[in-house]
Design a protein around this motif. Structure first.
Motif, PDB file in Angstrom:
ATOM      1  N   ARG A 442       0.124 -22.989  12.443  1.00 49.28           N
ATOM      2  CA  ARG A 442      -1.099 -22.270  12.089  1.00 49.28           C
ATOM      3  C   ARG A 442      -1.234 -21.042  12.988  1.00 49.28           C
ATOM      4  O   ARG A 442      -1.239 -21.152  14.220  1.00 49.28           O
ATOM      5  N   THR A 443      -1.340 -19.879  12.355  1.00 50.91           N
ATOM      6  CA  THR A 443      -1.536 -18.623  13.059  1.00 50.91           C
ATOM      7  C   THR A 443      -2.847 -17.993  12.603  1.00 50.91           C
ATOM      8  O   THR A 443      -3.550 -18.536  11.736  1.00 50.91           O
ATOM      9  N   ALA A 444      -3.163 -16.829  13.167  1.00 54.09           N
ATOM     10  CA  ALA A 444      -4.408 -16.149  12.795  1.00 54.09           C
ATOM     11  C   ALA A 444      -4.409 -15.749  11.335  1.00 54.09           C
ATOM     12  O   ALA A 444      -5.470 -15.639  10.703  1.00 54.09           O
ATOM     13  N   SER A 445      -3.214 -15.535  10.757  1.00 53.14           N
ATOM     14  CA  SER A 445      -3.125 -15.109   9.363  1.00 53.14           C
ATOM     15  C   SER A 445      -2.998 -16.263   8.383  1.00 53.14           C
ATOM     16  O   SER A 445      -2.952 -16.040   7.170  1.00 53.14           O
ATOM     17  N   GLY A 446      -2.928 -17.492   8.860  1.00 54.03           N
ATOM     18  CA  GLY A 446      -2.842 -18.631   7.954  1.00 54.03           C
ATOM     19  C   GLY A 446      -1.796 -19.634   8.389  1.00 54.03           C
ATOM     20  O   GLY A 446      -1.234 -19.562   9.492  1.00 54.03           O
ATOM     21  N   VAL A 447      -1.509 -20.588   7.499  1.00 57.02           N
ATOM     22  CA  VAL A 447      -0.556 -21.659   7.779  1.00 57.02           C
ATOM     23  C   VAL A 447       0.815 -21.257   7.244  1.00 57.02           C
ATOM     24  O   VAL A 447       0.948 -20.868   6.073  1.00 57.02           O
ATOM     25  N   VAL A 448       1.849 -21.361   8.097  1.00 55.97           N
ATOM     26  CA  VAL A 448       3.216 -21.013   7.717  1.00 55.97           C
ATOM     27  C   VAL A 448       4.146 -22.134   8.156  1.00 55.97           C
ATOM     28  O   VAL A 448       3.743 -23.084   8.836  1.00 55.97           O
ATOM     29  N   ASP A 449       5.417 -22.004   7.748  1.00 57.44           N
ATOM     30  CA  ASP A 449       6.473 -22.935   8.156  1.00 57.44           C
ATOM     31  C   ASP A 449       6.092 -24.388   7.875  1.00 57.44           C
ATOM     32  O   ASP A 449       6.289 -25.277   8.709  1.00 57.44           O
ATOM     33  N   ARG A 450       5.567 -24.614   6.684  1.00 56.17           N
ATOM     34  CA  ARG A 450       5.247 -25.983   6.288  1.00 56.17           C
ATOM     35  C   ARG A 450       6.528 -26.698   5.847  1.00 56.17           C
ATOM     36  O   ARG A 450       7.324 -26.144   5.097  1.00 56.17           O
TER      37      ARG A 450
END
Length: 594
Positions: A442-450
């Motif tokens: 989870r980063t400031a721009s959203g959820v990645v690397d799921r």
């Protein structure tokens, strides 16, 4: 790439040297705790290869196993390490003159029983697990010997060296083409000290890497491990230099179940060309922003630095609680190759869809694992007559990493992951295992690397002392990857009737069913066969289960294990795709597909 070690010339010589012998009955040897203290239980369930070694040593020493060692003090620890080739191996025995067997003190250092201790069957079993090593030792048996002094036993440690001065190798042949090759010429038991000195040659479909290696599992007798590798990489097509890879790993592991503290530092730097293949050819990319088929080669340069430094702590008795905490640094810098020819629109699409992000992550990391200290030894699953250690019960794990700008991260983030699994015995010599995991950042721009994954495996008990069924299902999905990841099916990934990476996407599912024979003895080699069915594929974001493309193949295979060279089977499979027809595909490699 999986690394396996076997000496093909020795295998061929062994198979040619002696006639076949019928397979032995299936076995599973329990080591759940310190209750298996009788001579009968100490010897029960040994594989034929182990029993042959133990009987030979007991005769030579004129010794016998203590029928009731419980509560007795250990007088001494006696190590007998057998030569690679024994009395029944005929002219091959002259090769023993070229091999330095493990020194008794090097073997004794791995044994968790000491003079003055009370005999403990659980520690004896753990010592066996520590000593089994595909590079150095094919078998290890620890037994209590009767003495002429009341209230004492001697500990007998029987080990059988593998051929350590050799051209260790692993390879995959698909459709008659060599898709991967690992050569690791080395002395894996340097001066009998169980240290490895050698070189590495590793080749995939796009490049090859060569350089020196050194591995020390017991630095200066301290249980500190040290591994060093360096390699220069070259294009397989042009032999042009493309970069270097180097790694260092040093640490004090939790080398016994009772060990409470440890540490580990792992560092790796690489600067090489990354390529993706579809079958025997370099995969191509078609940019969605352009009307024509761009057919851009899926290749780029990637420089990475990875450093992990963690402290380890273990607690618990029947259930073990392992905690890691420390710092993790990751840096990735991708670049287009020189001469990359594409329109600006196609170039932007390629960077967005294929290249991983240019990013530095620096994070504080914590990990937790819960497992049960319950083990069983199985035979005739993957390594035939050699013992295979299986940990039973729950296996739960969780990880959290917090990326912070003040310690060098390009962005703040929180990465979390969790997994849950369970392994249980089925009957006398089978097991079932299920596992699921999830991870995301989870980063400031959203959820990645799921990343989501689920797998199940069933090894049925053997039937009629001849065959067993093996079933495995594996499904995985990745979403919003910043590392340019994709999932592929085909070749050694479970669909053996199709080319390497014949199907790709962000979702993959493969089911495999095999009917495997138990082993037959052929000389000192062990051989067996299998018939199998594979089903599955890969796709990008299927909107429903029924939309997922499923492909099928059927085939037959043979397996050969030579204990003198290690536990991994030489695998020969011929598979026919049901939507492709004859003649099918022949593949060779080491180790089972699963």
């Amino acid at each position: 790439m999986r690394r396996r070690t076997v000496a093909l010339a020795v295998v061929a010589g062994a198979v040619a040297a002696s006639p076949a012998v019928a397979t032995a009955a299936p076995r599973a040897r329990p080591f759940a705790g310190g209750t298996t203290d009788s001579a009968e239980s100490a010897l029960r369930g040994l594989g034929g290869y182990e029993r042959e070694a133990v009987d030979r040593v007991l005769r030579a020493l004129a010794a016998r196993v203590d029928p009731a060692p419980g509560g007795k003090r250990i007088r001494t620890v006696r190590v007998v390490n057998l030569d690679v080739f024994g009395p029944s191996d005929g002219p091959l025995r002259w090769l023993d003159a070229l091999h330095r067997t493990s020194r008794p003190e090097a073997v004794r250092r791995e044994v968790l029983l000491r003079p003055g201790d009370v005999w403990n069957a659980e520690r004896a079993a753990e010592s066996e697990r520590r000593l089994r090593d595909p590079l150095r030792t094919s078998l290890a048996v620890v037994l209590p010997l009767a003495t002429d002094s009341g209230g004492t036993v001697d500990v007998l440690v029987v080990t059988w060296d593998v051929w350590s001065l050799r051209l260790n190798s692993d390879f995959e042949v698909q459709d008659g083409a060599l898709t991967s090759l690992l050569l690791r010429p080395a002395e894996s038991n340097f001066l009998g000290l169980r240290k490895q000195v050698g070189a590495l040659f590793e080749m995939d479909q796009g490049q090859f890497t060569a350089g020196p290696v050194y591995a020390d599992p017991n630095l200066a007798g301290t249980h500190i491990t040290l591994d060093l590798e360096f390699g220069a990489s070259f294009s397989r097509a042009t032999s042009q230099f493309e970069g270097t890879v180097a790694s260092l790993a040093i640490g004090s592991p939790l080398w016994s179940l009772d060990r409470q503290w440890g540490w580990r530092v792992v560092a790796r730097r690489a600067n090489t060309v990354q390529r993706t293949f579809a079958g025997d050819d370099l995969a191509r990319y078609d940019a969605p922003s352009t009307p024509e088929d761009d057919r851009l080669p899926r290749a780029f340069r990637l420089a990475t630095i990875d450093i992990d430094a963690v402290a380890l702590h273990r607690s618990g008795a029947a259930y073990k609680h392992d905690i890691e905490f420390g710092h993790q640094l990751r840096a990735a810098s991708p670049k287009l190759l020189d001469g990359f020819a594409a329109s600006p629109e196609a170039r932007d699409d390629f960077i967005r869809d294929i290249l991983p992000e240019d990013e530095v992550t620096s994070s504080l990391v914590g990990r937790y694992r819960l497992s049960e200290a319950r083990f069983v030894e199985l035979y005739d699953v993957r390594s035939y007559d050699l013992a295979e250690d299986l940990q039973l019960g729950p296996d739960l794990a969780a990880e959290i990493a917090v990326g912070l700008r003040p310690i060098g991260s390009d962005r703040g983030f929180v990465r979390i992951g969790a997994s849950a699994g369970w392994t249980e015995r089925l009957g006398a010599d089978g097991y079932a295992r299920a596992r699921a995991s999830v991870a995301q950042r989870r980063t400031a721009s959203g959820v990645v690397d799921r990343d989501y994954r689920a797998a199940a495996e069933v090894i049925t008990p053997s039937a009629w002392r001849r065959v067993r069924a093996v079933l495995r299902a594996d499904a995985r999905a990745i979403r919003d990857s910043t590392r340019g990841e994709f999932l592929a099916a085909g070749g050694d990934t479970g669909l053996r009737g199709y080319p390497v990476a014949a199907f790709e996407g962000d979702t993959r599912a493969v089911v495999t069913v095999e009917l495997r024979t138990l082993h037959w003895r052929l000389g000192f080699a062990r051989v067996g066969g299998t018939v199998f069915w594979d089903a599955g594929g890969a796709a990008t974001r299927p909107d429903r289960v029924t939309a997922f493309p499923v492909h099928h193949d059927v085939g037959i295979g043979a397996r050969i294990v030579a204990p003198q060279t290690g536990p991994d089977a030489l695998r020969i499979d011929w598979a026919v795709p049901l939507d492709g027809g004859l003649p099918g595909r022949l593949s060779l490699g080491f180790g089972e597909v699963f």
